[in-house]
Design a protein around this motif. Structure first.
Motif, short mmCIF file in Angstrom:
data_model
loop_
_atom_site.label_atom_id
_atom_site.label_comp_id
_atom_site.label_asym_id
_atom_site.label_seq_id
_atom_site.Cartn_x
_atom_site.Cartn_y
_atom_site.Cartn_z
N LEU A 1 91.20 -55.10 -65.84
CA LEU A 1 91.11 -54.74 -64.42
C LEU A 1 90.78 -53.26 -64.24
O LEU A 1 90.25 -52.88 -63.20
CB LEU A 1 92.42 -55.08 -63.71
CG LEU A 1 92.74 -56.57 -63.62
CD1 LEU A 1 94.08 -56.78 -62.93
CD2 LEU A 1 91.63 -57.33 -62.90
N ASP A 2 91.04 -52.43 -65.24
CA ASP A 2 90.71 -51.01 -65.14
C ASP A 2 89.40 -50.65 -65.85
O ASP A 2 89.14 -49.48 -66.15
CB ASP A 2 91.86 -50.16 -65.70
CG ASP A 2 92.08 -50.37 -67.20
OD1 ASP A 2 91.54 -51.34 -67.77
OD2 ASP A 2 92.82 -49.57 -67.80
N CYS A 3 88.55 -51.62 -66.09
CA CYS A 3 87.28 -51.39 -66.78
C CYS A 3 86.42 -50.39 -66.01
O CYS A 3 86.11 -50.62 -64.83
CB CYS A 3 86.52 -52.71 -66.93
SG CYS A 3 84.88 -52.50 -67.67
N PRO A 4 86.00 -49.30 -66.64
CA PRO A 4 85.19 -48.30 -65.94
C PRO A 4 83.88 -48.86 -65.41
O PRO A 4 83.44 -48.52 -64.31
CB PRO A 4 84.92 -47.23 -67.00
CG PRO A 4 85.89 -47.49 -68.10
CD PRO A 4 86.31 -48.92 -68.01
N SER A 5 83.24 -49.74 -66.16
CA SER A 5 81.97 -50.32 -65.73
C SER A 5 82.16 -51.18 -64.48
O SER A 5 81.41 -51.05 -63.51
CB SER A 5 81.36 -51.15 -66.86
OG SER A 5 80.16 -51.73 -66.44
N CYS B 1 84.95 -52.35 -71.93
CA CYS B 1 86.40 -52.24 -72.01
C CYS B 1 87.02 -53.09 -73.12
O CYS B 1 88.18 -52.89 -73.47
CB CYS B 1 87.05 -52.58 -70.66
SG CYS B 1 86.84 -54.28 -70.13
N LEU B 2 86.26 -54.01 -73.68
CA LEU B 2 86.75 -54.85 -74.78
C LEU B 2 85.73 -54.85 -75.92
O LEU B 2 85.24 -55.90 -76.36
CB LEU B 2 86.98 -56.28 -74.29
CG LEU B 2 87.99 -56.46 -73.16
CD1 LEU B 2 87.96 -57.88 -72.61
CD2 LEU B 2 89.39 -56.10 -73.63
N PRO B 3 85.37 -53.66 -76.43
CA PRO B 3 84.28 -53.59 -77.42
C PRO B 3 84.53 -54.38 -78.70
O PRO B 3 83.61 -55.02 -79.21
CB PRO B 3 84.14 -52.09 -77.70
CG PRO B 3 85.44 -51.49 -77.31
CD PRO B 3 85.96 -52.35 -76.18
N HIS B 4 85.76 -54.38 -79.20
CA HIS B 4 86.04 -55.13 -80.43
C HIS B 4 85.86 -56.63 -80.19
O HIS B 4 85.22 -57.32 -80.98
CB HIS B 4 87.45 -54.84 -80.94
CG HIS B 4 87.81 -55.68 -82.12
ND1 HIS B 4 87.25 -55.49 -83.36
CD2 HIS B 4 88.64 -56.75 -82.24
CE1 HIS B 4 87.72 -56.40 -84.20
NE2 HIS B 4 88.57 -57.17 -83.55
N ARG B 5 86.41 -57.13 -79.10
CA ARG B 5 86.28 -58.56 -78.80
C ARG B 5 84.82 -58.94 -78.54
O ARG B 5 84.37 -60.03 -78.88
CB ARG B 5 87.15 -58.93 -77.61
CG ARG B 5 88.63 -58.90 -77.96
CD ARG B 5 89.45 -59.21 -76.74
NE ARG B 5 90.86 -59.12 -77.00
CZ ARG B 5 91.60 -58.03 -76.85
NH1 ARG B 5 91.04 -56.91 -76.44
NH2 ARG B 5 92.89 -58.04 -77.10
#
Length: 69
Positions: free
Chosen positions: A17-21, A55-59
């Motif tokens: 929910l806090d994703c900068p993009s 916000c979830l680069p690894h996933r």
């Protein structure tokens, strides 16, 4: 219970929910009409959404490796 993850229905993307993009898009007036929320990542994936690369680069990297060519 409030959702822990937000998604963009048109792009089939989910993220924090806090994703900068996502927050940038929302501030510009985008995404809002097509925003969805998920209680957890399992639900988002089951609905056919992919992880956000910001916000979830690894996933997202894991998802890219699993994606069929």
């Amino acid at each position: 219970m409030a959702g822990r993850f937000g998604g963009y229905r048109r792009g089939r993307i989910y993220g924090r929910l806090d994703c900068p993009s996502a927050l940038r898009h929302i501030a510009r007036g985008n995404y809002v009409r097509h925003r969805v929320f998920f209680a957890d990542e399992t639900t988002a994936v089951a609905a056919g959404y992919r992880p956000c690369s910001v916000c979830l680069p690894h996933r997202h990297r894991v998802w890219r490796k699993e994606e069929p060519s």
